[in-house]
Design an enzyme around this catalytic site. Structure first.
Site, PDB file in Angstrom:
ATOM      1  CG  ASP A 423      -1.758   1.222   1.398  1.00 41.33           C
ATOM      2  OD1 ASP A 423      -2.382   1.472   0.387  1.00 41.33           O
ATOM      3  OD2 ASP A 423      -1.671   1.914   2.386  1.00 41.33           O
ATOM      4  CB  THR A 425      -1.064   6.325   2.003  1.00 43.47           C
ATOM      5  OG1 THR A 425      -1.311   7.030   0.352  1.00 43.47           O
ATOM      6  CG2 THR A 425      -1.202   7.590   2.910  1.00 43.47           C
ATOM      7  CG  ASP A 625      -0.741   2.420   7.134  1.00 41.86           C
ATOM      8  OD1 ASP A 625      -1.277   2.153   5.982  1.00 41.86           O
ATOM      9  OD2 ASP A 625      -0.393   3.655   7.630  1.00 41.86           O
TER      10      ASP A 625
END
Length: 732
Positions: A423, A425, A625
């Site tokens: 991912d 960001t 996250d």
């Protein structure tokens, strides 16, 4: 003296919590109680120890999850027996979050093991004195045999008990081999041989257990350090401001804990007073101390190197970050790695084969001692220890680096990953964007209003973009209007109701899906900002576009280096996924040298990418996250969550959680997994070779039962020693 032994007596019969307790014995200030709900539940055993220890007159209490029994040593004059039983029963219902994160006291108490070794050693010493000092014949008389037999049964009790259990389940385990050899030696009046063998085996078992407990002790020390008490500052009453010392387990949320030089912080919380240099390596894995002042957040397990802090507790015990690590590590040690089935299959087939080979040896040679030797040398104990010892040591190593590995199966997979999905960001980027532009798109709106209402939409969100907007309003000292209700539109933005208005904040796709017109000017700004790798957020109020905010998130400085090393280490596919626009994704991908990327993806899209790679035959790792990463983290062969203090859903779903956001930890995870598998293979090779060689040598008559026991112990200890190297592997 009168001793009252109460057998199988229910502890209560009036409908209270003691009805499922059975008092097995109660005499001379020592009571043993059976509580079946404690069996196999270490957390509940701790709850019992905590509850009973608070009763007046109780000296020591040990709860044994292996047997489901509780032993209480108490003062008969001062202790209320009924209150003790009530405390045991009440511990059954204590909330899990209130139970301290530690192992039961019973795990460190192995008095019977030591006693067996001492008695066995003393008996052998006396037999040696009898034989060589007093020149008595080697064969024992009736009384001597009776004593030697009793000592042999006492020292061999764990093996005999294990053999009975395995036979009841229809499986002949390693204990059955030892027990068969012991019984044969007793029948043949080879009492000294049997006692010597069992004494050596007991020493080996104790040394193995001692080594295996190093990992648990090392992890427990992260939470408690060497301290059992903490200083708190009173905040109420006439003594407000006074510092008092209390048991560390009695600290509660909201207490102000005072921490001085060279003392571990016992709670997670916010610093309300003081400043200090703090070593956070227990949590982050970083050895470089950091400066901490009022307003900062600190975690239990961190050590104040210099200075003084007053910390308002926000999490205590097993709810702290380090407490969660300990809980997960203890759970992980019960998780079986696939490679463990190799050893189990070997043991399951090898034990019956050993009985057959021993029987054939007896029939061919007629030598019972040689057949006994075959049984002893054939014990595949070292094979059985090969995987769990290595997995336990590696998990402990990872925890001390700030890498929380939730089980042996995940550790093994980590060393085999050849495709990783990231991912963007908060993973490849810093995840702490800053507001770069605020543009009003309506004549009645000022930029400050746009920012204020955007912040109102984001005020309860933990998304990095939301936090950036909130920080920007605080820096500009702009008041944020309250909102009545909000709705998270996953992957798109937020819908909020404030001041009687409906607010939409998010991507252009969100506004289009809600039938909000996006002006040409706004579209031009969006395109321009995306080409600069900035993320635009559009704000619409009651169906009208009123403004635009752009944010920029920097790429992590170590990201490019880590990706290069992953490729060099055998990772063949690296894919970047993001919910951002393709223009932003393209800029970041080019900067990091990533060829495969997808933009504007939803959570289900991330899941699809992971499954597609798995269908192509890759072992897939997913690194993320956020909440929207959870499905992909769960589906991947190994899911890795960045930042243990981050999104709870991501941390709970992932197989591995990193306590800090340093991407270098990904290299450590892969390295540790690969090293653990290498050590397991070494263990298997070593232990199987010893078994095979021992059988051949034993069949030829070159080994005595005592030498067989020594060789058996040596291979087991060698396996444990080899595995224990993982505890300190590359741990600086």
């Amino acid at each position: 003296m009168t001793l009252a032994i109460v057998k199988e007596v229910p502890a209560g019969a009036d409908g209270d919590d003691t009805t499922d307790l059975v008092v097995l014995s109660d005499a001379a200030g020592r009571m043993r109680v059976r509580a079946d709900w404690v069996r196999g539940n270490s957390r509940r055993a701790v709850a019992v120890e905590e509850a009973v220890a608070k009763q007046d007159g109780v000296r020591v209490v040990h709860a044994y999850p292996r047997t489901g029994s509780v032993v209480v040593w108490y003062s008969p004059r001062r202790c209320d027996r009924a209150a003790v039983l009530e405390a045991i029963g009440g511990a059954k219902h204590v909330a899990a979050e209130l139970i301290p994160a530690r192992a039961p006291h019973s795990t460190e108490i192995r008095n019977t093991d030591v006693l067996r070794m001492v008695i066995g050693g003393a008996a052998l010493a006396l037999l040696g004195v009898r034989r060589y000092v007093f020149a008595r014949p080697p064969l024992l008389g009736p009384s001597g045999r009776m004593v030697a037999t009793g000592v042999t049964i006492f020292t061999g009790y764990p093996f005999l008990r294990g053999a009975l259990r395995s036979l009841r389940s229809g499986k002949a385990g390693t204990d059955a081999l030892v027990s068969a050899a012991t019984i044969a030696s007793l029948i043949l009046r080879e009492n000294v041989v049997a006692l010597t063998v069992l004494w050596l085996l007991n020493i080996g078992e104790y040394l193995q257990d001692l080594t295996l407990r190093r990992t648990r002790r090392a992890i427990s020390e992260l939470l408690r350090g060497n301290q059992d008490t903490a200083w708190i500052r009173l905040t109420d009453g006439p003594e407000a401001g006074t510092e008092v010392q209390v048991p560390i387990d009695s600290v509660q949320i909201g207490d102000e804990v005072v921490v001085h030089d060279h003392v571990a912080i016992p709670v997670d919380g916010e610093v309300v007073d003081g400043e200090a240099i703090v070593n956070q390596s227990a949590i982050t894995g970083e050895n470089l101390p950091v400066s901490v002042v009022a307003g900062a957040t600190v975690h239990a397990g961190s050590v104040v190197v210099r200075g003084r802090l007053v910390v308002r507790a926000q999490a205590v015990g097993n709810q702290t970050t380090i407490g969660r690590i300990i809980t997960r590590v203890e759970e992980a040690q019960n998780d079986r790695a696939p490679i463990q089935t190799v050893g189990e299959n070997f043991s399951r087939r090898f034990v019956p084969t050993s009985f057959i080979v021993s029987a054939i040896t007896l029939l061919v040679t007629g030598d019972v001692r040689r057949a006994m030797t075959m049984l002893l040398i054939a014990c595949p104990c070292a094979v059985g220890l090969s995987t769990p010892t290595a997995i336990s040591a590696a998990i402990g190593n990872g925890a001390r680096r700030g890498i929380l590995i939730k089980g042996g199966s995940h550790l093994e997979q980590a060393g085999r990953v050849d495709a990783i999905v990231f991912d963007k960001t908060g993973t490849l980027t810093v995840g702490r964007p800053v507001v770069t532009n605020i543009i009003a798109m309506h004549k009645d709106w000022e930029p400050e209003q746009v920012l204020a209402y955007a912040a109102s939409s984001e005020i309860h969100s933990r998304h990095p973009l939301a936090e950036a907007v909130i920080r920007s309003t605080e820096e500009r000292r702009i008041s944020i209007p309250p909102h009545e209700e909000c709705e998270v539109l996953v992957g798109l933005g937020m819908r909020t109701w404030a001041d009687g208005r409906t607010l939409l904040l998010g991507s252009p796709s969100l506004l289009e899906s809600e039938q909000v017109k996006v002006s040409k000017k706004a579209s031009e700004w969006v395109g321009k900002l995306r080409q600069q790798a900035e993320t635009p957020l559009l704000l619409a109020v009651d169906g009208t576009l009123v403004g635009l905010i752009s944010l920029r998130d920097e790429v992590r400085p170590e990201a490019a280096e880590v990706l290069t090393k992953l490729r060099d280490n055998g990772v063949r596919r690296i894919v970047m996924l993001t919910g951002d626009h393709p223009d932003i994704a393209k800029v970041v991908a080019e900067e990091l040298g990533i060829d495969e990327w997808r933009a504007e993806v939803m959570p289900e899209d991330k899941l699809e990418v992971v499954r597609d790679l798995q269908d192509e035959g890759y072992v897939v790792g997913m690194v993320g996250d956020g909440i929207n990463d959870a499905p992909a983290l769960a589906a991947a062969d190994i899911g890795i969550a960045m930042g243990l203090a981050g999104t709870d859903v991501a941390v709970e779903t992932a197989d591995v959680a990193l306590a800090n956001d340093d991407l270098h930890r990904l290299l450590d995870v892969r390295d540790l997994g690969g090293r653990a598998v290498d050590v397991i293979r070494q263990n298997y090779g070593m232990s199987i070779a010893v078994n095979a060689a021992g059988l051949l040598i034993g069949a030829g008559g070159a080994l005595s039962p005592v030498l067989a026991a020594i060789l058996h112990n040596a291979s087991s200890v060698a396996v444990v020693a080899n595995s224990s190297r993982l505890i300190r592997y590359r741990l600086e």
